[in-house]
Enzyme design. Sequence first.
Site, PDB file in Angstrom:
ATOM      1  CG  ASN A  23      26.635  57.954 -62.276  1.00 55.93           C
ATOM      2  OD1 ASN A  23      27.145  57.103 -61.549  1.00 55.93           O
ATOM      3  ND2 ASN A  23      27.238  59.077 -62.610  1.00 55.93           N
TER       4      ASN A  23
ATOM      5  NE  ARG B  11      30.844  57.197 -64.140  1.00 60.16           N
ATOM      6  CZ  ARG B  11      31.268  58.388 -63.768  1.00 60.16           C
ATOM      7  NH1 ARG B  11      30.399  59.301 -63.427  1.00 60.16           N
ATOM      8  NH2 ARG B  11      32.546  58.655 -63.748  1.00 60.16           N
TER       9      ARG B  11
ATOM     10  CG  HIS C 161      37.400  60.723 -64.331  1.00 62.16           C
ATOM     11  ND1 HIS C 161      38.434  61.297 -63.637  1.00 62.16           N
ATOM     12  CD2 HIS C 161      36.332  60.754 -63.514  1.00 62.16           C
ATOM     13  CE1 HIS C 161      38.018  61.644 -62.421  1.00 62.16           C
ATOM     14  NE2 HIS C 161      36.738  61.325 -62.331  1.00 62.16           N
TER      15      HIS C 161
ATOM     16  CD  GLU D  62      31.367  61.716 -66.529  1.00 57.50           C
ATOM     17  OE1 GLU D  62      30.777  62.677 -65.993  1.00 57.50           O
ATOM     18  OE2 GLU D  62      32.224  61.042 -65.936  1.00 57.50           O
TER      19      GLU D  62
END
Length: 400
Positions: free
Chosen positions: A9, A93, A181, A379
């Site tokens: 990420n 991500r 999100h 996540e």
Amino acid sequence: MADVILVLNAGSSSIKFSAFDVEGDALELVTHGQVEALFSAPHFVAYDRRGEKSAEHSWGEGAKLQHAEAIAHLGAYLRGHGAGHRLVGVGHRVVHGGARFTKPVLTSPEVLDELDKLTPLAPLHQPHNLRPIRIVAERNPGLPQVACFDTAFHSTQAPLAQAFALPESITKNGVRRYGFHGLSYEYIASALPDVAPDAARGRTVVAHLGNGASLCAMHAGKSVASTMGFTAVDGLMMGTRCGNLDPGVVLYMLDELGMNAREIEDMLYRQSGLLGVSGVSGDMRALLASSDERARFAIDLYVHRIGRELGSMSAALHGLDAIVFTAGIGEHSKEIRQRVCEEAAWWGIELDTEANASGGPRISTASSKVSAWVIPTNEELMIARHTLALIDDKREGASA
Ligand code: ADP
């Protein structure tokens, strides 16, 4: 030899990572950490599966570390600590999938070119999210990589929920509400059937309250509406972002205050929200601990804005059966959960104070008309699951 999936990420000045062991269909976190402050005082820290620090390195104040160097350092750490492990895929991500990428995708030069074209929609994040994919591809050309999008979960929203009341000359460029999100909401949707089956089937608003914050209206686990729109600055008041704002204020900043686009961007993204209103901090913990009048007002406004937007999300759902709190503030602050539930008491939310103090998962009373829950988000696990699903064929091929 155990297979491992790496999740990255990457932001403008940090790279967070997690590595998961693959055991059949199960994924187990084996290490995680980050390289932060890449261009000011780079620092690497990693934790093992028990959450204990397993490595640390500082490059010193004023040092600058390119993303490629940070990834090389991370690679060396993983090789050093990964005896008997084989890296089989990397999941990333990526903030924006645009209209085309409504699901995670295996990356290729063609896919990356398409994702580059979305940079104008998310200039502060997209280039940083994509850079590590190219860096890893250069170092390991055969290694499958998967891009997972923050926007994808919201692709189920109806055109009405996505539209702005602007002429086609503007909207034809992709100017519409996307919502963000999404990986957090998707994880919550996947956890709901076990934790709260009625909320999984019903009309549920999930409140992702971290440094960034948004609400998602879900019906039967699918996104119906979200407070974030074209960019991640819309909707709720956040740590340093203003949230919902009359566009006339932006024109006023331009015309009357003589601010240019970059100054306005800095104001709306980095100087506003909890930080701007309180003048104390953008960090909720610091505000809750402060006796400053302005800190209290900032918290009052934060809760008030959630209450107002909860009304909007519930209207999109034509009712409300459950509310779920997640992310840093949602998972850890019983005060904010209590304040939000009190603000929303007229919906029929009745807080169970003891359950709220102990963190749930159910924090509403048995007789509460609308149930309230705390579910920690994950996540990284969501990205690892998507990565595993997309690389499975290649993985079987590789180990044959
Ligand atoms: P990010 O969006 O960067 O992933 P997080 O989800 O970790 O951030 O959320 C960070 C926010 O959570 C900060 O405002 C922090 O103060 C807040 N937070 C974390 N723990 C607590 C706590 N115990 N009480 C109140 N706020 C908390």
